[in-house]
Design a protein around this motif. Sequence first.
Motif, PDB file in Angstrom:
ATOM      1  N   LEU A  21      11.573   5.379  16.505  1.00 44.77           N
ATOM      2  CA  LEU A  21      12.089   5.349  15.129  1.00 44.77           C
ATOM      3  C   LEU A  21      11.372   6.365  14.243  1.00 44.77           C
ATOM      4  O   LEU A  21      12.004   7.065  13.444  1.00 44.77           O
ATOM      5  CB  LEU A  21      11.925   3.943  14.533  1.00 44.77           C
ATOM      6  CG  LEU A  21      12.831   2.858  15.121  1.00 44.77           C
ATOM      7  CD1 LEU A  21      12.436   1.490  14.579  1.00 44.77           C
ATOM      8  CD2 LEU A  21      14.298   3.153  14.811  1.00 44.77           C
ATOM      9  N   ALA A  22      10.046   6.448  14.393  1.00 47.65           N
ATOM     10  CA  ALA A  22       9.271   7.359  13.550  1.00 47.65           C
ATOM     11  C   ALA A  22       9.581   8.829  13.880  1.00 47.65           C
ATOM     12  O   ALA A  22       9.732   9.652  12.982  1.00 47.65           O
ATOM     13  CB  ALA A  22       7.782   7.064  13.697  1.00 47.65           C
ATOM     14  N   TRP A  23       9.709   9.142  15.163  1.00 49.90           N
ATOM     15  CA  TRP A  23      10.060  10.524  15.546  1.00 49.90           C
ATOM     16  C   TRP A  23      11.474  10.881  15.132  1.00 49.90           C
ATOM     17  O   TRP A  23      11.765  12.023  14.769  1.00 49.90           O
ATOM     18  CB  TRP A  23       9.898  10.737  17.057  1.00 49.90           C
ATOM     19  CG  TRP A  23       8.485  10.914  17.525  1.00 49.90           C
ATOM     20  CD1 TRP A  23       7.894  10.258  18.579  1.00 49.90           C
ATOM     21  CD2 TRP A  23       7.496  11.813  17.009  1.00 49.90           C
ATOM     22  NE1 TRP A  23       6.602  10.691  18.726  1.00 49.90           N
ATOM     23  CE2 TRP A  23       6.328  11.638  17.780  1.00 49.90           C
ATOM     24  CE3 TRP A  23       7.473  12.735  15.963  1.00 49.90           C
ATOM     25  CZ2 TRP A  23       5.161  12.371  17.529  1.00 49.90           C
ATOM     26  CZ3 TRP A  23       6.304  13.448  15.722  1.00 49.90           C
ATOM     27  CH2 TRP A  23       5.166  13.265  16.499  1.00 49.90           C
ATOM     28  N   LYS A  24      12.389   9.905  15.198  1.00 54.00           N
ATOM     29  CA  LYS A  24      13.783  10.144  14.846  1.00 54.00           C
ATOM     30  C   LYS A  24      13.873  10.613  13.390  1.00 54.00           C
ATOM     31  O   LYS A  24      14.569  11.572  13.084  1.00 54.00           O
ATOM     32  CB  LYS A  24      14.568   8.838  15.051  1.00 54.00           C
ATOM     33  CG  LYS A  24      16.059   8.996  15.089  1.00 54.00           C
ATOM     34  CD  LYS A  24      16.672   7.718  15.666  1.00 54.00           C
ATOM     35  CE  LYS A  24      18.168   7.797  15.716  1.00 54.00           C
ATOM     36  NZ  LYS A  24      18.782   7.894  14.393  1.00 54.00           N
ATOM     37  N   LYS A  25      13.087   9.940  12.523  1.00 52.65           N
ATOM     38  CA  LYS A  25      13.081  10.313  11.097  1.00 52.65           C
ATOM     39  C   LYS A  25      12.594  11.745  10.912  1.00 52.65           C
ATOM     40  O   LYS A  25      13.147  12.505  10.129  1.00 52.65           O
ATOM     41  CB  LYS A  25      12.143   9.371  10.315  1.00 52.65           C
ATOM     42  CG  LYS A  25      12.826   8.133   9.815  1.00 52.65           C
ATOM     43  CD  LYS A  25      11.908   7.428   8.820  1.00 52.65           C
ATOM     44  CE  LYS A  25      12.021   5.925   9.028  1.00 52.65           C
ATOM     45  NZ  LYS A  25      10.936   5.201   8.338  1.00 52.65           N
ATOM     46  N   ALA A  71       2.816  15.538  11.684  1.00 56.52           N
ATOM     47  CA  ALA A  71       2.163  14.631  12.639  1.00 56.52           C
ATOM     48  C   ALA A  71       1.485  13.474  11.896  1.00 56.52           C
ATOM     49  O   ALA A  71       1.554  12.314  12.329  1.00 56.52           O
ATOM     50  CB  ALA A  71       1.136  15.394  13.474  1.00 56.52           C
ATOM     51  N   THR A  72       0.864  13.796  10.758  1.00 53.55           N
ATOM     52  CA  THR A  72       0.189  12.764   9.965  1.00 53.55           C
ATOM     53  C   THR A  72       1.210  11.784   9.400  1.00 53.55           C
ATOM     54  O   THR A  72       1.009  10.559   9.422  1.00 53.55           O
ATOM     55  CB  THR A  72      -0.597  13.426   8.802  1.00 53.55           C
ATOM     56  OG1 THR A  72      -1.498  14.360   9.374  1.00 53.55           O
ATOM     57  CG2 THR A  72      -1.376  12.401   7.993  1.00 53.55           C
ATOM     58  N   ARG A  73       2.320  12.319   8.903  1.00 52.98           N
ATOM     59  CA  ARG A  73       3.347  11.475   8.300  1.00 52.98           C
ATOM     60  C   ARG A  73       4.021  10.586   9.359  1.00 52.98           C
ATOM     61  O   ARG A  73       4.292   9.425   9.117  1.00 52.98           O
ATOM     62  CB  ARG A  73       4.378  12.350   7.593  1.00 52.98           C
ATOM     63  CG  ARG A  73       5.171  11.644   6.543  1.00 52.98           C
ATOM     64  CD  ARG A  73       5.438  12.517   5.324  1.00 52.98           C
ATOM     65  NE  ARG A  73       5.871  13.858   5.634  1.00 52.98           N
ATOM     66  CZ  ARG A  73       7.104  14.164   6.046  1.00 52.98           C
ATOM     67  NH1 ARG A  73       8.000  13.224   6.226  1.00 52.98           N
ATOM     68  NH2 ARG A  73       7.430  15.420   6.293  1.00 52.98           N
ATOM     69  N   LEU A  79       2.498   3.475  11.884  1.00 52.02           N
ATOM     70  CA  LEU A  79       1.542   2.390  11.603  1.00 52.02           C
ATOM     71  C   LEU A  79       2.120   1.306  10.688  1.00 52.02           C
ATOM     72  O   LEU A  79       1.656   0.163  10.733  1.00 52.02           O
ATOM     73  CB  LEU A  79       0.248   2.967  11.005  1.00 52.02           C
ATOM     74  CG  LEU A  79      -0.608   3.770  11.996  1.00 52.02           C
ATOM     75  CD1 LEU A  79      -1.832   4.355  11.299  1.00 52.02           C
ATOM     76  CD2 LEU A  79      -1.046   2.925  13.193  1.00 52.02           C
ATOM     77  N   THR A  80       3.129   1.638   9.885  1.00 57.95           N
ATOM     78  CA  THR A  80       3.747   0.579   9.062  1.00 57.95           C
ATOM     79  C   THR A  80       4.457  -0.442   9.956  1.00 57.95           C
ATOM     80  O   THR A  80       4.529  -1.616   9.631  1.00 57.95           O
ATOM     81  CB  THR A  80       4.754   1.133   8.019  1.00 57.95           C
ATOM     82  OG1 THR A  80       5.832   1.752   8.699  1.00 57.95           O
ATOM     83  CG2 THR A  80       4.101   2.094   7.051  1.00 57.95           C
ATOM     84  N   TYR A  81       4.992   0.030  11.084  1.00 54.41           N
ATOM     85  CA  TYR A  81       5.604  -0.915  12.048  1.00 54.41           C
ATOM     86  C   TYR A  81       4.505  -1.705  12.771  1.00 54.41           C
ATOM     87  O   TYR A  81       4.602  -2.903  12.959  1.00 54.41           O
ATOM     88  CB  TYR A  81       6.442  -0.182  13.096  1.00 54.41           C
ATOM     89  CG  TYR A  81       7.618   0.598  12.566  1.00 54.41           C
ATOM     90  CD1 TYR A  81       8.760  -0.052  12.093  1.00 54.41           C
ATOM     91  CD2 TYR A  81       7.605   1.988  12.557  1.00 54.41           C
ATOM     92  CE1 TYR A  81       9.848   0.669  11.621  1.00 54.41           C
ATOM     93  CE2 TYR A  81       8.684   2.724  12.080  1.00 54.41           C
ATOM     94  CZ  TYR A  81       9.803   2.055  11.621  1.00 54.41           C
ATOM     95  OH  TYR A  81      10.877   2.772  11.159  1.00 54.41           O
TER      96      TYR A  81
END
Length: 210
Positions: A21-25, A71-73, A79-81
């Motif tokens: 999910l994070a990479w998709k964004k 990468a940081t974002r 980490l929110t997940y």
Amino acid sequence: MKGYIFDLDGVIVDTAKFHFLAWKKIGEEFGFQLTHELNEQLKGVSRVDSLQKILNWAGVSVSSEKFDELATRKNADYLTYVEKMNENDILPGVKAFLEKAKQENIKIALGSASKNARPILQKLGIISYFDAIVDGNDVTKAKPDPEVFVTAAKKLGLSNSDCVVFEDAEAGIEAAKRAGMKTIGIGSSEVLTEADEVFSGFDEILRMEK
Ligand code: G6P
Ligand code: MG
């Protein structure tokens, strides 16, 4: 077998879906849609290498400042997940399998590319099962390089051929094979074609052992 080496993401806990999910964004910021099929190529792959692959697929290049910012974002979003996870997120059968290994005096290690591995194990309440932890902070060469598993075996005081690796990623299976270890794929046999054996999860392994 004297030692078990576990990958973390997608093996012990289903964080693979959060990485996706994070990479998709991040991909969408460049008009790129990450598919589940391409995502298989990101499993087991370090944060930096994953971002590089996504940028290549999207056909863009960015400055090194932008690269670091992305990468940081991605990690902050991931980490929110992760923050919402607890011991209920441990995949089925994992805890019973760790317990059984302990009783059989099998040494247990973690071999993960993630720099978030230790806090995640702590959050799940299972860090005390591990005799050795090797993660993304400890190695310089990412899977499919065998460094992470070779280091884990060393830390356990075992030779490579005494260890079994549990992995959900193609890159991880390749790394373990290159280390001369037995490989158990966790997931689909259509994806993990190179693994010695493939199971859907640890509950299935426990059922088979009975
Ligand atoms: C694991 C996951 C990858 C992830 C890598 C780095 O291998 O399968 O999807 O990119 O760890 O994780 P990190 O938590 O350090 O970003
Ligand atoms: Mg994994």
